[in-house]
Design an enzyme around this catalytic site. Structure first.
Site, PDB file in Angstrom:
ATOM      1  N   LYS A  22       0.833  -1.215   0.000  1.00  0.00           N
ATOM      2  CA  LYS A  22       0.000   0.000   0.000  1.00  0.00           C
ATOM      3  C   LYS A  22       0.862   1.257   0.000  1.00  0.00           C
ATOM      4  O   LYS A  22       0.636   2.169  -0.786  1.00  0.00           O
ATOM      5  CB  LYS A  22      -0.906  -0.003   1.234  1.00  0.00           C
ATOM      6  CG  LYS A  22      -1.468   1.362   1.597  1.00  0.00           C
ATOM      7  CD  LYS A  22      -2.163   1.344   2.940  1.00  0.00           C
ATOM      8  CE  LYS A  22      -2.437   2.702   3.506  1.00  0.00           C
ATOM      9  NZ  LYS A  22      -1.332   3.285   4.289  1.00  0.00           N
ATOM     10  N   ASN A  23       1.843   1.305   0.892  1.00  0.00           N
ATOM     11  CA  ASN A  23       2.581   2.565   1.033  1.00  0.00           C
ATOM     12  C   ASN A  23       3.558   2.814  -0.115  1.00  0.00           C
ATOM     13  O   ASN A  23       4.063   3.925  -0.254  1.00  0.00           O
ATOM     14  CB  ASN A  23       3.257   2.649   2.404  1.00  0.00           C
ATOM     15  CG  ASN A  23       2.226   2.889   3.502  1.00  0.00           C
ATOM     16  OD1 ASN A  23       1.090   3.299   3.213  1.00  0.00           O
ATOM     17  ND2 ASN A  23       2.590   2.633   4.743  1.00  0.00           N
ATOM     18  N   CYS A 116      -5.210   8.500   8.516  1.00  0.00           N
ATOM     19  CA  CYS A 116      -5.515   8.019   9.861  1.00  0.00           C
ATOM     20  C   CYS A 116      -5.135   9.057  10.909  1.00  0.00           C
ATOM     21  O   CYS A 116      -4.119   9.739  10.767  1.00  0.00           O
ATOM     22  CB  CYS A 116      -4.734   6.733  10.136  1.00  0.00           C
ATOM     23  SG  CYS A 116      -5.321   5.318   9.203  1.00  0.00           S
ATOM     24  N   ARG A 121       0.623  14.887  12.863  1.00  0.00           N
ATOM     25  CA  ARG A 121       1.369  14.383  11.695  1.00  0.00           C
ATOM     26  C   ARG A 121       1.787  15.575  10.838  1.00  0.00           C
ATOM     27  O   ARG A 121       1.213  15.834   9.778  1.00  0.00           O
ATOM     28  CB  ARG A 121       0.509  13.394  10.891  1.00  0.00           C
ATOM     29  CG  ARG A 121       0.129  12.163  11.696  1.00  0.00           C
ATOM     30  CD  ARG A 121      -0.669  11.173  10.883  1.00  0.00           C
ATOM     31  NE  ARG A 121       0.151  10.373  10.000  1.00  0.00           N
ATOM     32  CZ  ARG A 121      -0.325   9.455   9.158  1.00  0.00           C
ATOM     33  NH1 ARG A 121      -1.609   9.234   9.083  1.00  0.00           N
ATOM     34  NH2 ARG A 121       0.490   8.765   8.379  1.00  0.00           N
ATOM     35  N   ASP A 304       3.538   0.625  12.219  1.00  0.00           N
ATOM     36  CA  ASP A 304       2.303   0.113  11.614  1.00  0.00           C
ATOM     37  C   ASP A 304       1.924  -1.281  12.126  1.00  0.00           C
ATOM     38  O   ASP A 304       0.812  -1.746  11.884  1.00  0.00           O
ATOM     39  CB  ASP A 304       2.435   0.077  10.084  1.00  0.00           C
ATOM     40  CG  ASP A 304       2.575   1.466   9.497  1.00  0.00           C
ATOM     41  OD1 ASP A 304       2.204   2.435  10.169  1.00  0.00           O
ATOM     42  OD2 ASP A 304       3.083   1.582   8.363  1.00  0.00           O
ATOM     43  N   ARG A 396      -9.210   0.624   3.449  1.00  0.00           N
ATOM     44  CA  ARG A 396      -8.245   1.543   2.827  1.00  0.00           C
ATOM     45  C   ARG A 396      -6.901   0.841   2.613  1.00  0.00           C
ATOM     46  O   ARG A 396      -6.122   1.261   1.763  1.00  0.00           O
ATOM     47  CB  ARG A 396      -8.001   2.764   3.727  1.00  0.00           C
ATOM     48  CG  ARG A 396      -9.071   3.827   3.613  1.00  0.00           C
ATOM     49  CD  ARG A 396      -8.607   5.126   4.274  1.00  0.00           C
ATOM     50  NE  ARG A 396      -7.219   5.351   3.969  1.00  0.00           N
ATOM     51  CZ  ARG A 396      -6.306   5.780   4.829  1.00  0.00           C
ATOM     52  NH1 ARG A 396      -6.626   6.068   6.054  1.00  0.00           N
ATOM     53  NH2 ARG A 396      -5.060   5.957   4.455  1.00  0.00           N
TER      54      ARG A 396
HETATM   55  N1  EPU Z   1       7.252  13.999  10.891  1.00  0.00           N
HETATM   56  C1  EPU Z   1       7.543  15.303  11.195  1.00  0.00           C
HETATM   57  N2  EPU Z   1       7.572  16.210  10.169  1.00  0.00           N
HETATM   58  C2  EPU Z   1       7.344  15.868   8.879  1.00  0.00           C
HETATM   59  C3  EPU Z   1       7.044  14.531   8.582  1.00  0.00           C
HETATM   60  C4  EPU Z   1       7.004  13.609   9.615  1.00  0.00           C
HETATM   61  O1  EPU Z   1       7.753  15.654  12.346  1.00  0.00           O
HETATM   62  O2  EPU Z   1       7.395  16.737   7.999  1.00  0.00           O
HETATM   63  C5  EPU Z   1       7.224  12.990  11.984  1.00  0.00           C
HETATM   64  C6  EPU Z   1       5.862  12.356  12.134  1.00  0.00           C
HETATM   65  O3  EPU Z   1       5.036  13.118  12.974  1.00  0.00           O
HETATM   66  C7  EPU Z   1       6.197  11.004  12.714  1.00  0.00           C
HETATM   67  C8  EPU Z   1       7.540  10.677  12.053  1.00  0.00           C
HETATM   68  O4  EPU Z   1       8.066  11.915  11.608  1.00  0.00           O
HETATM   69  O5  EPU Z   1       6.382  11.088  14.097  1.00  0.00           O
HETATM   70  C9  EPU Z   1       7.466   9.714  10.891  1.00  0.00           C
HETATM   71  O6  EPU Z   1       6.532  10.174   9.958  1.00  0.00           O
HETATM   72  P1  EPU Z   1       6.640   9.839   8.403  1.00  0.00           P
HETATM   73  O7  EPU Z   1       6.686  11.107   7.645  1.00  0.00           O
HETATM   74  O8  EPU Z   1       7.730   8.852   8.167  1.00  0.00           O
HETATM   75  O9  EPU Z   1       5.246   9.179   8.146  1.00  0.00           O
HETATM   76  P2  EPU Z   1       4.342   9.325   6.874  1.00  0.00           P
HETATM   77  O10 EPU Z   1       5.199   9.405   5.655  1.00  0.00           O
HETATM   78  O11 EPU Z   1       3.310  10.359   7.058  1.00  0.00           O
HETATM   79  C10 EPU Z   1       4.291   6.776   6.387  1.00  0.00           C
HETATM   80  C11 EPU Z   1       3.225   5.755   6.204  1.00  0.00           C
HETATM   81  C12 EPU Z   1       2.582   5.445   7.548  1.00  0.00           C
HETATM   82  C13 EPU Z   1       3.655   4.983   8.525  1.00  0.00           C
HETATM   83  C14 EPU Z   1       4.775   6.019   8.624  1.00  0.00           C
HETATM   84  C15 EPU Z   1       5.938   5.565   9.484  1.00  0.00           C
HETATM   85  C16 EPU Z   1       2.431   6.296   4.007  1.00  0.00           C
HETATM   86  C17 EPU Z   1       1.360   6.845   3.156  1.00  0.00           C
HETATM   87  N3  EPU Z   1       2.222   6.282   5.296  1.00  0.00           N
HETATM   88  O12 EPU Z   1       3.630   7.926   6.891  1.00  0.00           O
HETATM   89  O13 EPU Z   1       1.696   4.386   7.301  1.00  0.00           O
HETATM   90  O14 EPU Z   1       3.083   4.796   9.796  1.00  0.00           O
HETATM   91  O15 EPU Z   1       5.281   6.301   7.300  1.00  0.00           O
HETATM   92  O16 EPU Z   1       6.486   4.402   8.982  1.00  0.00           O
HETATM   93  O17 EPU Z   1       3.462   5.843   3.507  1.00  0.00           O
HETATM   94  C18 EPU Z   1      -0.163   2.995   7.716  1.00  0.00           C
HETATM   95  O18 EPU Z   1       0.169   2.361   6.691  1.00  0.00           O
HETATM   96  O19 EPU Z   1      -1.023   2.589   8.543  1.00  0.00           O
HETATM   97  C19 EPU Z   1       0.504   4.268   7.990  1.00  0.00           C
HETATM   98  C20 EPU Z   1       0.000   5.161   8.823  1.00  0.00           C
END
Ligand code: EPU
Length: 426
Positions: A22-23, A116, A121, A304, A396
């Site tokens: 998915k991701n 979610c 975030r 996750d 989703r």
């Molecule tokens: N963060 C910041 N600033 C940013 C971006 C992130 O402080 O600009 C923080 C976040 O708050 C968090 C950490 O950095 O504490 C990691 O966030 P990341 O950006 O890596 O997460 P994401 O890209 O928004 C993806 C996956 C999530 C998964 C996370 C961590 C996608 C679409 N989503 O989210 O997947 O939990 O990486 O591995 O790729 C899921 O599949 O259920 C899901 C939520």
């Protein structure tokens, strides 16, 4: 309203196949708009996020055909249309249109993403990257406006190793002038998958999967054909399910290296995990030992899988502590597990579980995708018939879940019930 009804206690046996990640999918689809001819993506999971992204591509003038697991995206007619509302609000990954549209058109307007609710975030690191590449970024009425005269390569140090920021900066940088370096980049396999697609489209990217990624901008990118990697989180969910409720389960289409942190914890709990080339076999588990777990960025234990794993911890002998260092408030499943008689509580960024406890069926709500997966596993081992509500969150991210679980002998069905049915005790 649709719900899952699960009669617990059936021991699961047989094989279950993991779908495409998915991701990865949610980044590969927006990435394809950077090409000047059609991109074919194979092995897509059958999940609602993929359909939402298809609609978003069509919203901006792209043409998409989806045949089973194969999507062909023709991005030639895409225009830089603002996407302030509508489909962008349905998923978090719509933020990849910021990087992709900025890369292709040098300007974009994208509504703040949905997804979610896991606590805060922020997307400050994405914005920091776009600004370093020369974009002016403003937040106007809940939408992010990005404008650049020209995108120029830059050196960007990420304060947190964010998956989304790493991918978004890659998307914006592949068509920029000169070299971009992303330091403290995230190392998740999905990043490597997106870099592979972009490279096959003609981009010059080195170091994806390490903490330093170097991108040499090119003038244009072309169409290609790409097969997505298996979903390590779906695989991990099935491994946890097999450990909790299995009598011998084979998980097919998995890269064992991608789930090593989970494998190590399962072994520590006393679960046998037999790794083969693209397969994992989990025999019937005996007594489970309690363990402490901390989620970390890849290759650490994935956030996750924290929520599904709490169900397994409720079945272990003794007290376990699981701490989420990535999303400190990602524990909405714990109250619902409490309704099912689990001995579990949240303290700060940790959940503390004692067991083993025979879970009791209840009516529960999936607050988010992985909480939903946790409740399905809980339902499979509970005494009686569990009703899981708000399953749109589950759909989703987990495709054909009912059919896949039927293949293991699970007693689960989807039913439509009146929308105003009240949960007792809520
Ligand atoms: N963060 C910041 N600033 C940013 C971006 C992130 O402080 O600009 C923080 C976040 O708050 C968090 C950490 O950095 O504490 C990691 O966030 P990341 O950006 O890596 O997460 P994401 O890209 O928004 C993806 C996956 C999530 C998964 C996370 C961590 C996608 C679409 N989503 O989210 O997947 O939990 O990486 O591995 O790729 C899921 O599949 O259920 C899901 C939520």
């Amino acid at each position: 309203m649709d719900v899952y009804k699960i009669t617990g206690g059936k021991r699961l046996q047989g094989s279950i196949k993991v779908s495409g990640a998915k991701n990865s999918a949610v980044a590969l689809i927006p990435a394809s708009i950077l090409a000047d001819s059609p991109v074919t993506i194979e092995g897509l999971p059958k999940i609602s996020d993929v359909l939402t992204l298809q609609a978003l591509i069509e919203d901006i003038g792209g043409s998409v055909t989806l045949d089973g697991e194969t999507m062909v995206i023709d991005p030639t007619e895409i225009i830089s249309m603002p996407l302030p509302n509508g489909n962008v609000k349905k998923l978090r990954a719509s933020y990849y249109f910021m990087g992709a549209m900025l890369g292709r058109f040098k300007h974009a307007a994208i509504g703040l993403p949905g997804g979610c609710h896991l606590g805060p975030r922020p997307i400050d690191q994405h914005i920091k990257g776009f600004e370093a590449l020369g974009a002016k970024v403003t937040n106007e009425h809940g939408a992010i406006y990005l404008r650049a005269e020209e995108l120029r390569g830059a050196k960007i140090y990420l304060d947190v190793a964010s998956v989304g920021a790493t991918i978004n900066i890659m998307l914006a940088a592949v068509l920029a002038t000169g070299q971009t370096t992303i330091e403290n980049a995230a190392k998740e396999p999905e990043i490597v998958d997106v870099a592979t697609l972009l490279s096959n489209m003609g981009a010059k990217i080195k170091g994806a999967g390490t903490s330093i990624i170097r991108i040499e901008g090119v003038e244009k990118l072309h169409g290609t054909r790409h097969t997505i990697i298996p979903d390590r989180i779906e695989a991990g969910t099935f491994m946890i399910m097999a450990a909790a409720a299995g009598d011998g389960v084979t998980i097919d289409n998995v890269i064992p290296f991608h789930v090593e942190a989970l494998t190590a914890k399962l072994r520590e709990m006393g679960v046998e995990v037999i790794e083969r080339d693209e397969q994992i076999f989990i025999p019937k588990a005996k007594e489970l030992n309690s363990v402490d777990v901390k989620t970390l960025v890849y290759p650490g234990f994935p956030t996750d899988l924290q929520q599904p794993f709490t169900v397994l911890l409720s079945q272990a002998k003794g007290t376990s502590v699981i701490t989420d260092t990535v999303y400190s408030a990602r524990f909405k499943q714990i109250d619902e597990l409490g309704r099912m008689s689990a001995k579990a509580r949240v303290e700060g960024s940790s959940a503390i579980l004692s067991g083993p406890t025979q879970l009791e069926a209840a009516v529960v709500r999936a607050s988010d995708l992985r909480a939903g997966a946790a409740l399905v596993i809980a339902g499979l081992i509970a005494d009686g018939e569990t009703e899981v509500r708000e399953i749109q969150h589950i759909e989703r991210g987990y495709g054909s879940l009912i059919e896949k679980l039927h293949g293991l002998g699970a007693d689960i069905r989807k039913e439509t019930i009146p929308a105003d049915t009240i949960i007792k005790g809520s």
